[in-house]
Design an enzyme around this catalytic site. Structure first.
Site, PDB file in Angstrom:
ATOM      1  CB  CYS A  47      50.282 -48.494  28.689  1.00 13.77           C
ATOM      2  SG  CYS A  47      49.381 -48.155  30.214  1.00 13.77           S
ATOM      3  CB  CYS A  83      46.807 -51.488  30.104  1.00 12.65           C
ATOM      4  SG  CYS A  83      46.959 -49.700  29.932  1.00 12.65           S
TER       5      CYS A  83
END
Length: 85
Positions: free
Chosen positions: A13, A10
């Site tokens: 991340c 994501c």
């Protein structure tokens, strides 16, 4: 020092990965960074929210994206703790 970023890829991340790279460069720390995106691997750490920053198999941050400065402080703290033991 081995640093792992746990997350499924994501935006947060990816941002944690970039911030961690910056922290290592700022502190001139000898470390290897790995992205762990496999859900089964992430589940081994028993965390419910990502992203997660792991330093030498110790969970340092989870569910948030700390600044490069905060990551660097955490890295130095872990280095100090290792030297004490």
């Amino acid at each position: 020092m081995i640093i792992k970023i746990l997350g499924t890829g994501c935006a947060n991340c990816k941002k944690l990965y970039e911030n961690t790279k910056k922290a290592i460069e700022m502190g001139q720390v000898a470390a290897s960074i790995y992205k762990v995106e496999d859900v089964k691997e992430i589940m081994k750490y028993k965390v419910m929210s990502t992203p997660v920053l792991v330093i030498d198999e110790k969970i340092i941050f989870k569910g948030k994206v700390p600044s490069p400065e905060d990551i660097l402080k955490a890295i130095f703290n872990e280095m100090l703790n290792k030297n004490k033991g």
